[in-house]
Design an enzyme around this catalytic site. Structure first.
Site, PDB file in Angstrom:
ATOM      1  N   LYS A   1       0.842  -1.218   0.000  1.00 39.03           N
ATOM      2  CA  LYS A   1       0.000   0.000   0.000  1.00 39.03           C
ATOM      3  C   LYS A   1       0.874   1.264   0.000  1.00 39.03           C
ATOM      4  O   LYS A   1       0.668   2.155  -0.809  1.00 39.03           O
ATOM      5  CB  LYS A   1      -0.931   0.014   1.232  1.00 39.03           C
TER       6      LYS A   1
ATOM      7  N   ARG B   1      -9.650   0.633   9.149  1.00 34.04           N
ATOM      8  CA  ARG B   1      -9.190  -0.717   9.456  1.00 34.04           C
ATOM      9  C   ARG B   1     -10.226  -1.501  10.250  1.00 34.04           C
ATOM     10  O   ARG B   1      -9.987  -2.674  10.555  1.00 34.04           O
ATOM     11  CB  ARG B   1      -7.921  -0.620  10.303  1.00 34.04           C
TER      12      ARG B   1
ATOM     13  N   ARG C   1      11.702  -5.871   4.515  1.00 37.99           N
ATOM     14  CA  ARG C   1      11.478  -4.426   4.385  1.00 37.99           C
ATOM     15  C   ARG C   1      12.465  -3.633   5.246  1.00 37.99           C
ATOM     16  O   ARG C   1      12.748  -3.992   6.378  1.00 37.99           O
ATOM     17  CB  ARG C   1      10.049  -4.071   4.818  1.00 37.99           C
TER      18      ARG C   1
ATOM     19  N   ARG D   1      11.762  -2.024  10.937  1.00 39.87           N
ATOM     20  CA  ARG D   1      10.710  -1.642  11.886  1.00 39.87           C
ATOM     21  C   ARG D   1      10.552  -2.708  12.967  1.00 39.87           C
ATOM     22  O   ARG D   1      10.562  -3.902  12.659  1.00 39.87           O
ATOM     23  CB  ARG D   1       9.378  -1.501  11.124  1.00 39.87           C
TER      24      ARG D   1
ATOM     25  N   ARG E   1      -0.094  -9.161  13.443  1.00 40.62           N
ATOM     26  CA  ARG E   1      -0.683  -8.143  12.559  1.00 40.62           C
ATOM     27  C   ARG E   1      -1.538  -8.808  11.488  1.00 40.62           C
ATOM     28  O   ARG E   1      -2.600  -8.294  11.134  1.00 40.62           O
ATOM     29  CB  ARG E   1       0.429  -7.301  11.910  1.00 40.62           C
TER      30      ARG E   1
HETATM   31  P1  AP5 Z   1       4.865  -1.642   1.797  1.00 40.33           P
HETATM   32  O1  AP5 Z   1       4.498  -0.801   0.641  1.00 40.33           O
HETATM   33  O2  AP5 Z   1       5.688  -1.039   2.875  1.00 40.33           O
HETATM   34  O3  AP5 Z   1       3.571  -2.378   2.395  1.00 40.33           O
HETATM   35  P2  AP5 Z   1       2.296  -1.829   3.162  1.00 40.33           P
HETATM   36  O4  AP5 Z   1       1.104  -2.476   2.561  1.00 40.33           O
HETATM   37  O5  AP5 Z   1       2.327  -0.344   3.217  1.00 40.33           O
HETATM   38  O6  AP5 Z   1       2.550  -2.509   4.574  1.00 40.33           O
HETATM   39  P3  AP5 Z   1       2.580  -1.972   6.067  1.00 40.33           P
HETATM   40  O7  AP5 Z   1       3.220  -3.105   6.860  1.00 40.33           O
HETATM   41  O8  AP5 Z   1       3.215  -0.632   6.204  1.00 40.33           O
HETATM   42  O9  AP5 Z   1       1.116  -1.885   6.384  1.00 40.33           O
HETATM   43  P4  AP5 Z   1       0.456  -2.062   7.696  1.00 40.33           P
HETATM   44  O10 AP5 Z   1      -0.912  -1.860   7.219  1.00 40.33           O
HETATM   45  O11 AP5 Z   1       0.642  -3.267   8.500  1.00 40.33           O
HETATM   46  O12 AP5 Z   1       1.213  -1.003   8.622  1.00 40.33           O
HETATM   47  P5  AP5 Z   1       0.874   0.459   9.064  1.00 40.33           P
HETATM   48  O13 AP5 Z   1       2.110   1.231   8.992  1.00 40.33           O
HETATM   49  O14 AP5 Z   1      -0.354   0.949   8.346  1.00 40.33           O
HETATM   50  O15 AP5 Z   1       5.613  -2.936   1.209  1.00 40.33           O
HETATM   51  C1  AP5 Z   1       6.119  -3.950   2.086  1.00 40.33           C
HETATM   52  C2  AP5 Z   1       7.515  -4.414   1.577  1.00 40.33           C
HETATM   53  O16 AP5 Z   1       7.354  -5.083   0.322  1.00 40.33           O
HETATM   54  C3  AP5 Z   1       8.490  -3.270   1.318  1.00 40.33           C
HETATM   55  O17 AP5 Z   1       9.773  -3.709   1.654  1.00 40.33           O
HETATM   56  C4  AP5 Z   1       8.397  -3.033  -0.206  1.00 40.33           C
HETATM   57  O18 AP5 Z   1       9.592  -2.507  -0.749  1.00 40.33           O
HETATM   58  C5  AP5 Z   1       8.109  -4.447  -0.704  1.00 40.33           C
HETATM   59  N1  AP5 Z   1       7.270  -4.472  -1.913  1.00 40.33           N
HETATM   60  C6  AP5 Z   1       6.244  -3.633  -2.231  1.00 40.33           C
HETATM   61  N2  AP5 Z   1       5.689  -3.995  -3.409  1.00 40.33           N
HETATM   62  C7  AP5 Z   1       6.382  -5.108  -3.818  1.00 40.33           C
HETATM   63  C8  AP5 Z   1       6.292  -5.959  -4.968  1.00 40.33           C
HETATM   64  N3  AP5 Z   1       5.368  -5.755  -5.915  1.00 40.33           N
HETATM   65  N4  AP5 Z   1       7.129  -6.999  -5.051  1.00 40.33           N
HETATM   66  C9  AP5 Z   1       8.070  -7.216  -4.094  1.00 40.33           C
HETATM   67  N5  AP5 Z   1       8.214  -6.436  -2.990  1.00 40.33           N
HETATM   68  C10 AP5 Z   1       7.385  -5.405  -2.860  1.00 40.33           C
HETATM   69  O19 AP5 Z   1       0.425   0.223  10.582  1.00 40.33           O
HETATM   70  C11 AP5 Z   1       1.348  -0.084  11.607  1.00 40.33           C
HETATM   71  C12 AP5 Z   1       0.612  -0.157  12.946  1.00 40.33           C
HETATM   72  O20 AP5 Z   1       0.006   1.117  13.248  1.00 40.33           O
HETATM   73  C13 AP5 Z   1      -0.556  -1.147  12.996  1.00 40.33           C
HETATM   74  O21 AP5 Z   1      -0.126  -2.442  13.302  1.00 40.33           O
HETATM   75  C14 AP5 Z   1      -1.431  -0.531  14.114  1.00 40.33           C
HETATM   76  O22 AP5 Z   1      -0.886  -0.811  15.389  1.00 40.33           O
HETATM   77  C15 AP5 Z   1      -1.289   0.963  13.862  1.00 40.33           C
HETATM   78  N6  AP5 Z   1      -2.318   1.502  12.956  1.00 40.33           N
HETATM   79  C16 AP5 Z   1      -2.115   2.080  11.730  1.00 40.33           C
HETATM   80  N7  AP5 Z   1      -3.276   2.464  11.183  1.00 40.33           N
HETATM   81  C17 AP5 Z   1      -4.257   2.131  12.075  1.00 40.33           C
HETATM   82  C18 AP5 Z   1      -5.667   2.248  12.066  1.00 40.33           C
HETATM   83  N8  AP5 Z   1      -6.311   2.777  11.014  1.00 40.33           N
HETATM   84  N9  AP5 Z   1      -6.349   1.781  13.137  1.00 40.33           N
HETATM   85  C19 AP5 Z   1      -5.711   1.239  14.190  1.00 40.33           C
HETATM   86  N10 AP5 Z   1      -4.370   1.094  14.264  1.00 40.33           N
HETATM   87  C20 AP5 Z   1      -3.647   1.528  13.214  1.00 40.33           C
END
Ligand code: AP5
Length: 218
Positions: free
Chosen positions: A13, A88, A127, A160, A171
């Site tokens: 994402k 979410r 990552r 991270r 997660r």
């Molecule tokens: P990346 O683009 O970083 O993936 P992402 O989908 O953004 O994954 P996240 O882990 O950041 O999402 P998340 O939803 O768990 O975490 P968030 O920060 O929102 O890609 C991942 C890896 O793959 C990278 O290394 C990239 O280079 C690689 N990649 C990408 N595309 C690729 C491809 N096509 N092929 C190969 N490799 C590829 O949330 C973190 C925490 O915050 C949560 O656990 C929660 O505690 C809290 N939080 C955040 N939002 C909320 C909410 N709305 N409500 C409650 N708690 C929340």
């Protein structure tokens, strides 16, 4: 253009959002990034959120909803936005719907990025993120020009804390129980654009753009 990026942790994402904001001249609103900035700055919100984030749990809805309410009214959202990692839970989706209605706005799409679980684990475990600007890289699939250093701001890349295996499994469990039901929620609204999230980053980007421009999901 206003849309949600929905997908499991590691679905790409954040990676896609970075290219899509350039294409559409809109802003990325990543609740994860905002929370991490608050943790780093030691704000009250950051202190409250930290214990949930390090366990891979969701931060309580009321904190997230008030954070988003404050963010969507900022002037840089006028041209449009991508919601990355929000909503979410069904409560967050309901709150978003009510807020947009009050603002006289509607979503163009909910872009659902679908990636098999074994790929998610590989992506997350490799990552590395920039400790300065938050840009995301991968040790095999999306390498920086210089190992361990951000291409954009030359700051050191870090692993991270919540990307370590036990927390990742939590997660993913939380995603299946709390967030995946939003696919049905937005299918009922007729705005889902399903995207195959496997393959090259640019190919996925082109699939999303083609879908958005064909008005799919509307
Ligand atoms: P990346 O683009 O970083 O993936 P992402 O989908 O953004 O994954 P996240 O882990 O950041 O999402 P998340 O939803 O768990 O975490 P968030 O920060 O929102 O890609 C991942 C890896 O793959 C990278 O290394 C990239 O280079 C690689 N990649 C990408 N595309 C690729 C491809 N096509 N092929 C190969 N490799 C590829 O949330 C973190 C925490 O915050 C949560 O656990 C929660 O505690 C809290 N939080 C955040 N939002 C909320 C909410 N709305 N409500 C409650 N708690 C929340």
């Amino acid at each position: 253009m206003r849309f949600i990026l929905l997908g499991a942790p590691g679905a790409g994402k954040g990676t896609q959002a970075k290219q899509l904001i350039e294409k559409y001249n809109i802003v990325q609103i990543s609740t994860g990034d905002i929370l991490r900035e608050n943790v780093k700055a030691g704000t009250e919100l950051g202190k409250n959120a930290h214990s949930y984030m390090e366990k891979g749990l969701l931060v309580p809805d009321e904190l997230i909803i008030s954070m988003i309410e404050g963010r969507l009214v900022k002037s840089d959202c006028k041209n449009g936005f991508i919601l990355d990692g929000f909503p979410r839970t069904v409560a967050q989706a309901d709150a978003l719907g009510a807020l947009l209605k009050k603002m006289g706005l509607a979503l163009n799409a909910c872009v659902y990025v679908e990636v098999p679980e074994e790929d998610l684990i590989k992506r997350i475990s490799g990552r590395r993120v920039c400790n300065g600007c938050g840009e995301s890289y991968h040790i095999h699939f999306n390498k920086p020009k210089t190992e361990g250093i951000c291409d954009k701001c030359s700051v050191q890349l870090i692993h991270r804390k919540d990307d370590h295996e036990d927390t990742v499994r939590n997660r993913l469990k939380v995603y299946h129980n709390e967030t995946h039901p939003l696919l049905d929620y937005y299918l009922k609204q007729g705005i889902v654009l399903k995207i195959d999230g496997t393959g090259e980053i640019n190919d996925i980007f082109n699939r999303i753009v083609a879908g958005l421009e064909a008005g799919k999901g509307k």
